[in-house]
Motif scaffolding. Structure first.
Motif, PDB file in Angstrom:
ATOM      1  N   PRO A   1      -3.048   1.691  -8.163  1.00 25.63           N
ATOM      2  CA  PRO A   1      -3.548   0.397  -7.695  1.00 25.63           C
ATOM      3  C   PRO A   1      -2.424  -0.653  -7.683  1.00 25.63           C
ATOM      4  O   PRO A   1      -1.352  -0.432  -8.259  1.00 25.63           O
ATOM      5  N   GLU A   2      -2.709  -1.789  -7.069  1.00 26.54           N
ATOM      6  CA  GLU A   2      -1.702  -2.859  -6.911  1.00 26.54           C
ATOM      7  C   GLU A   2      -1.030  -3.209  -8.236  1.00 26.54           C
ATOM      8  O   GLU A   2       0.176  -3.433  -8.299  1.00 26.54           O
ATOM      9  N   SER A   3      -1.823  -3.248  -9.306  1.00 23.72           N
ATOM     10  CA  SER A   3      -1.301  -3.691 -10.603  1.00 23.72           C
ATOM     11  C   SER A   3      -0.308  -2.696 -11.206  1.00 23.72           C
ATOM     12  O   SER A   3       0.364  -3.002 -12.183  1.00 23.72           O
TER      13      SER A   3
ATOM     14  N   PRO B   1       7.018  -0.422 -10.529  1.00 24.20           N
ATOM     15  CA  PRO B   1       8.174   0.481 -10.427  1.00 24.20           C
ATOM     16  C   PRO B   1       8.572   0.756  -8.970  1.00 24.20           C
ATOM     17  O   PRO B   1       9.761   0.739  -8.630  1.00 24.20           O
ATOM     18  N   GLY B   2       7.586   0.978  -8.115  1.00 24.51           N
ATOM     19  CA  GLY B   2       7.885   1.202  -6.691  1.00 24.51           C
ATOM     20  C   GLY B   2       8.471  -0.053  -6.052  1.00 24.51           C
ATOM     21  O   GLY B   2       9.366   0.014  -5.199  1.00 24.51           O
ATOM     22  N   THR B   3       7.965  -1.205  -6.475  1.00 25.27           N
ATOM     23  CA  THR B   3       8.496  -2.477  -5.958  1.00 25.27           C
ATOM     24  C   THR B   3       9.972  -2.599  -6.326  1.00 25.27           C
ATOM     25  O   THR B   3      10.818  -2.970  -5.498  1.00 25.27           O
TER      26      THR B   3
ATOM     27  N   GLY C   1       0.788  -1.228   0.000  1.00 25.66           N
ATOM     28  CA  GLY C   1       0.000   0.000   0.000  1.00 25.66           C
ATOM     29  C   GLY C   1       0.817   1.272   0.000  1.00 25.66           C
ATOM     30  O   GLY C   1       0.439   2.255  -0.652  1.00 25.66           O
ATOM     31  N   PHE C   2       1.932   1.299   0.714  1.00 27.70           N
ATOM     32  CA  PHE C   2       2.703   2.553   0.797  1.00 27.70           C
ATOM     33  C   PHE C   2       3.247   2.945  -0.571  1.00 27.70           C
ATOM     34  O   PHE C   2       3.424   4.130  -0.841  1.00 27.70           O
TER      35      PHE C   2
END
Ligand code: HH2
Length: 265
Positions: free
Chosen positions: A221-223, A227-229, A211-212
């Motif tokens: 949204p999750e999908s 890039p953040g991951t 979520g962060f």
């Protein structure tokens, strides 16, 4: 630097926060696991209970019914298998079906007998920090210093595991990104992950699609959180993490391979 170890997530649940319901059917879950191995997963982490904020948990029989047939069918793949559970009975069945890692997000707090099972089985274990339990963990989490509190907790749980007979070299530690933490707590833990690595055990991180990452990018949204991951996993590598628990194995593997090659020059 140790080569990054990729732990691919296989959620056999109807309600996981990013992929709930997609792999509830055993055939789909097995195919997904095989796909993640083909993409370069070193470990598959199989879970039959969502730990998303606010979740209540599922009865043991249901968790067993979801996850064990999938584990049995994945037992031949060229990756290690991890059972993501807080329950003694599920861990026992998972180890019997071919898992060699127990990933317990409660760090042996919910069912302390799990430590003895791990000790006797020769499995590795992941002990993770969580504030309380999934149902309430995101209700205004507070720390004086999140990093030193998470570090003390992990040292205490490592001590408990060793006292129960788990060899220290079989214990991996995880700061529990998103488990009773605000965005700022998660960022602080990632920024100062070297302090957790200083405990001397392998550090597992799980930022994938959380979520962060959505909050920081205008509500993606999750999908749309890959890039953040990737950004957070690369930074975690640089700060001493060795095991990366992710949904998008191929992309994160490429990013970490390049990052590791750069850092090892
Ligand atoms: N995060 C989740 C579940 N298990 N285990 C470890 N060691 N570290 C983590 O950060 C971690 C974990 C939550 O992610 P996911 O499995 O995708 O969701 P859900 O709990 O909703 O099934």
């Amino acid at each position: 630097m140790q080569p990054p170890v990729i732990m691919g997530v296989v959620n056999v649940t109807p309600d996981s926060f990013s992929d709930g319901g997609l792999f509830l059917d055993a055939d789909n879950a097995v195919a997904h696991g095989e796909r993640l191995v083909a993409e370069g997963a070193d470990i598959l982490d199989l879970g039959g209970e969502s730990t998303r904020p606010g979740s209540d948990g599922v009865p043991e029989e249901e968790e067993l019914r979801r996850v064990i047939p999938v584990l049995e069918r994945l037992a031949g793949v060229s990756a290690r298998l991890s059972i993501d559970t807080t329950k003694l009975g599920v861990a026992r069945a998972g180890l019997a079906a071919g898992a060699t890692i127990v990933n317990d997000v409660s760090a042996f707090r919910f069912e302390p007998e799990l430590a003895g099972l791990v000790a006797g089985s020769g499995a590795d274990c992941v002990l993770m920090h969580m504030l309380g339990e999934p149902r309430t963990m995101q209700d205004d989490p507070k720390y004086d210093d999140v990093v030193s509190e998470v570090k003390s907790f992990l040292e205490e749980r490592l001590g408990f595991a060793v006292a129960e007979g788990v060899p220290e070299e079989r214990v991996w530690l995880d700061p529990g990104i998103g488990f009773g933490k605000t965005t700022e707590h998660n960022l602080e833990l990632l920024r100062r992950l070297d302090e957790i690595a200083a405990i001397g055990r392998p550090v597992v991180v799980g930022t994938s699609r959380k979520g962060f990452l959505g909050k920081l990018t205008g509500g993606r949204p999750e999908s749309e959180r890959l890039p953040g991951t990737i950004a957070t996993n690369v930074l975690a590598l640089e700060r001493g993490a060795t095991v990366f628990r992710v949904h998008d194995v191929a992309q994160v593997r490429d990013a970490l391979t390049v990052a590791a090659a750069t850092l090892s020059q």
